[in-house]
Enzyme design. Structure first.
Site, mmCIF file in Angstrom:
data_model
loop_
_atom_site.group_PDB
_atom_site.id
_atom_site.type_symbol
_atom_site.label_atom_id
_atom_site.label_comp_id
_atom_site.label_asym_id
_atom_site.label_seq_id
_atom_site.Cartn_x
_atom_site.Cartn_y
_atom_site.Cartn_z
ATOM 1 N N HIS A 285 -11.680 -5.291 8.294
ATOM 2 C CA HIS A 285 -12.461 -5.067 7.079
ATOM 3 C C HIS A 285 -13.699 -4.229 7.367
ATOM 4 O O HIS A 285 -14.688 -4.312 6.667
ATOM 5 C CB HIS A 285 -12.872 -6.394 6.445
ATOM 6 C CG HIS A 285 -11.715 -7.231 5.996
ATOM 7 N ND1 HIS A 285 -11.049 -8.090 6.823
ATOM 8 C CD2 HIS A 285 -11.096 -7.318 4.797
ATOM 9 C CE1 HIS A 285 -10.072 -8.674 6.163
ATOM 10 N NE2 HIS A 285 -10.080 -8.230 4.932
ATOM 11 N N GLU B 100 0.815 -1.211 0.000
ATOM 12 C CA GLU B 100 0.000 0.000 0.000
ATOM 13 C C GLU B 100 0.846 1.258 0.000
ATOM 14 O O GLU B 100 0.521 2.234 -0.686
ATOM 15 C CB GLU B 100 -0.953 -0.012 1.204
ATOM 16 C CG GLU B 100 -2.056 -1.064 1.121
ATOM 17 C CD GLU B 100 -1.598 -2.485 1.413
ATOM 18 O OE1 GLU B 100 -0.482 -2.635 1.979
ATOM 19 O OE2 GLU B 100 -2.302 -3.437 1.072
#
Lengths: 390, 383
Positions: B196, B126
């Site tokens: 999540h 990322e």
């Protein structure tokens, strides 16, 4: 005649599985151990790799078989429970990779340390957690290993630090654990596992550097199952020689489908670490039968034929089973007996995991902080009576 | 505010909540076409899985942007990206698994349509993705980066906060990465577990130079995303992942822009102002309807849409009118963006306020791995 029987009975007591076999063939007629040629490892910055022969005893063989079969059956059961919507959320299955967990555990001690990523069910089992507690964690029940609050990616045991949901984040932690081992001088090692996808994260390279700089007893293990989620390794990595990517860290490329290869390589790596030579890197070449997670059918980026070919030609459990049977180390009946036993254990665990109650609401806020006495936690309104205690 | 609190407490959606759970129960049973072992089916009868904790309120069909098609939220994102790739030859899309369509199917078909040099996968890194995006943007191309989940954005935090946000300022306007937009699925989805489900907008709201946007549905998503892409500042676009499939509206097929930093009054009212963004807008609309039905109270619901820089004027004007303010978000209450709104409004509207400003959220982990516990918390939220 009497002493004969008592010997037979002792054998039976010692090894439960042999009971059924007694009638058909004599316990003593099995080969107690055999030596196998195993695939040599490719090495990086090492004069010599692990041995190319491995000795397997009958007891070890049966134990490995049982453990790997449990992992396989447990994952298939999890798959089933997921499809029934009893397990929800994110769930990553380990079937296909069993030889990695088994081989590593067979080469280190339970006092050594292990940390892995989100594909954690297999290691949770090999680290001593029961199938019951694992499945109950997956279904979010009170009897789960993380009290039903962690789920698939978050399972823990003694000397097993999880279970981590963020790709690559567990690897620096593993090096930290290794630093503690070194500092305490207890001759223990830490195994830090990650996947081929995580191998491209920046923090892994930061960790390689620190581990090599301080000669930490850390075994970095890249479980290369050929796909980082849906991306084949060649599309994601400039070099797919994962065992060389520590550059200044010695490396091994190991057949991760053969439990004996993994065991011998891990023994070699652990000796390397324990002798004070610093970290070592292993790439286990393996394969996952399921998709990356439950939302991935696993066939949009690879063919069914590819999966079928791995299943039929290099399945880790079949390979071990064939070795045991072909070398007269175990009988077909005996193997079947284990299979039945394993199925029963998994089925019972599933029953528990579907009937155990949910954790109570009071449990919701516990373990946010360490605190004694409990502290109030802000809820959605001023009247919510939420508390955290640990 | 006592009245407002009272309305939220005593409007006691208990009755309707039990309706909801009953409805879900029956749908769970209906969905259990799979064959179950006896033990499992036994369990299923007592199960109360809540498929959703809110009702989606679709926007009216937009009439001023040309022809519309029925789209859910992920399709409206795809449509926005499609428009961008077609009209801007420098635009590129990259991220983990986006070439195949992404885990939430937002980029389906774009690689085939525009080529693999414009829609491509990155490794799982990322920090690298955002750093790379800044580079692409600073060199003059339009960079659209996807972070697979907002929860995964933290390895890129340094690049976003220290590099992207400050590029223009620190170079005295010589360079900027305004052509970069970062998209990330965001918020509670139910059974998403710890990594999540998070809503990290407040972390980025602390960083001047960025724009942070959260849409409430497909029409808003497309217009706001296109505005983010066109905007000359680095934008973070958080997509409520629970709405990807649950939210369906008539969305214009052509490109259109909905202005950033402009809140949208989705329902007018006179007794209480309620502010939210993303999924929570729909929860508040439901609450507003209940307050109207059960207590005869008229609530004004505002969708903030842009978190940074936010539309203080619209919120303050509304509070001047109603004298009361309630803000709700999914992110933890301590240090959440509601705290910023609260402070700003009490500074501006102190003499107009008839009750303390209330925040509805909590510090507990909505993202707990346990479905039942989440449901209980969400139930409290609606309660």
């Amino acid at each position: 005649m009497l002493p004969f029987i008592s010997v037979a009975l002792r054998g039976a007591a010692k090894n439960k599985v042999s009971v059924a076999v007694l009638s058909s063939r004599s316990y003593a007629s099995f080969t107690p151990q055999a030596t196998f040629d195993i695939k040599p490892c490719e090495v990086h910055r090492l004069d010599q790799g692990p041995p190319t022969q491995a000795v397997l005893t009958r007891e070890e063989g049966l134990k490995y078989y049982r453990t790997m079969q449990i992992m396989r059956r447990m994952e298939l059961k999890a798959d089933q429970l997921y499809k029934q919507k009893i397990i929800r959320g994110f769930c990553h299955l380990y079937d296909g990779q069993e030889a990695c967990a088994m081989g590593i555990e067979a080469a280190i001690n339970l006092t050594d340390h292990l940390i892995t990523a989100y594909r954690a069910h297999g290691y949770t089992y090999t680290r001593g957690v029961s199938v019951k507690e694992i499945l109950a964690e997956l279904t979010g029940r009170r009897g789960g290993v993380a009290k039903g609050k962690g789920g698939s990616m978050h399972m823990y045991a003694k000397n097993f630090y999880g279970g981590n949901g963020i790709v690559g984040a567990q690897v620096p932690l593993g090096a930290g654990v290794a630093l503690a081992c070194k500092y305490q001088g207890n001759n223990q090692v830490c195994v830090a596992l990650y996947g081929d996808g995580a191998a491209n994260q920046g923090q892994i390279f930061e960790t390689y550097n620190m581990a090599a700089l301080w000669k930490l007893p850390c075994i970095f293990i890249c479980e290369n199952n050929k796909y980082g989620m849906g991306t084949a390794v060649e599309r994601a990595a400039a070099s797919t020689d994962y065992y060389k990517r520590g550059e200044f860290i010695p490396g091994l490329r190991v057949d991760g489908m053969d439990v004996l290869c993994v065991r011998e390589a891990t023994k070699f790596a652990a000796d390397h670490c324990r002798s004070g030579k610093g970290p070592i890197l292993m790439e286990l070449q393996t394969y996952r039968y399921h998709g990356h997670s439950m939302s991935d059918p696993g066939i949009s980026y690879r063919t069914r034929e590819e999966i079928q070919e791995v299943r039929s030609k290099s399945d880790p459990i079949t390979m071990l089973k064939d070795r045991l049977i072909n070398n007269n180390m175990a009988s077909v009946e005996e193997i079947k007996e284990i299979d039945v036993d394993v199925r029963k254990e998994v089925e019972e665990a599933a029953q528990f995991a579907t009937s155990d109650p949910e954790p109570p609401l009071e449990e919701l806020c516990n373990h946010i902080y360490y605190n004694e006495p409990p502290i109030p936690v802000r809820g959605t309104n001023p009247w919510a009576k939420l508390r955290s205690s640990s | 505010m006592a009245a407002a609190r009272l309305l939220l407490r005593s409007a006691a959606l208990k009755a309707s909540l039990s309706d909801v759970s009953a409805g879900v129960q029956s749908s769970t049973a209906g969905g259990s076409l799979l064959r179950l072992s006896p033990s499992c089916s036994l369990r299923l009868k007592t199960q109360k899985r809540h498929a959703t904790h809110f009702t989606f309120y679709p926007d009216p069909v937009p009439t001023n942007y040309g022809p519309t098609t029925k789209m859910n939220l992920f399709q409206s994102i795809t449509s926005a990206l499609d428009n961008t790739l077609a009209s801007d030859p420098t635009a590129v899309i990259f991220g983990e698994d986006v070439a195949f369509g992404g885990v939430f199917r937002c980029t389906v078909g774009l690689r085939d349509k525009y080529g693999k040099d414009r829609v491509f996968n990155t490794p799982l890194c990322e920090q690298g993705i955002v750093g790379f995006g800044i580079g692409v943007a600073v060199a003059g191309a339009t960079a659209i980066a996807e972070i697979q989940f907002a929860d995964y954005i933290f390895p890129a935090f340094d690049q976003i906060v220290n590099e992207a946000a400050k590029y223009r300022y620190r170079s005295g306007n010589h360079f900027d990465c305004g052509k970069m937009t970062i998209r990330a699925p965001w918020g509670c989805v139910g059974h998403g577990s710890l990594y999540h489900s998070q809503s990290p907008e407040a972390f980025f709201a602390h960083s001047a130079g960025l724009k942070v946007v959260v849409p409430r549905g497909p029409v808003q998503a497309k217009g706001l995303l296109l505005s983010c892409i066109a905007d000359e500042n680095p934008c973070i676009f958080f997509e409520p992942k629970i709405l990807y499939r649950a939210a369906v509206e008539q969305v214009p097929t052509d490109a259109y822009h909905i202005p950033l930093s402009q809140a949208d009054i989705v329902q007018e009212g006179s007794d209480l102002t309620m502010v939210a963004w993303g999924t929570q807008v729909h929860v508040l609309r439901e609450v507003a309807n209940m307050a109207q039905d059960k207590l005869g109270l008229s609530c004004e619901v505002i969708d903030l849409q842009t978190i940074l820089p936010w539309d203080k004027e619209t919120v303050c004007k509304s509070v001047v009118k109603t004298g009361r303010l309630l803000i709700s978000h999914e992110a933890p209450v301590t240090g959440g963006f509601a705290a910023e709104i609260t402070t700003a409004v009490q500074e501006e509207c102190f003499l107009n306020l008839e009750a303390p400003i209330t925040r509805v959220s909590n510090d507990q982990l909505l993202e707990s791995g346990n479905d039942e516990l989440i449901t209980d918390v969400v139930a409290t939220l609606v309660d």
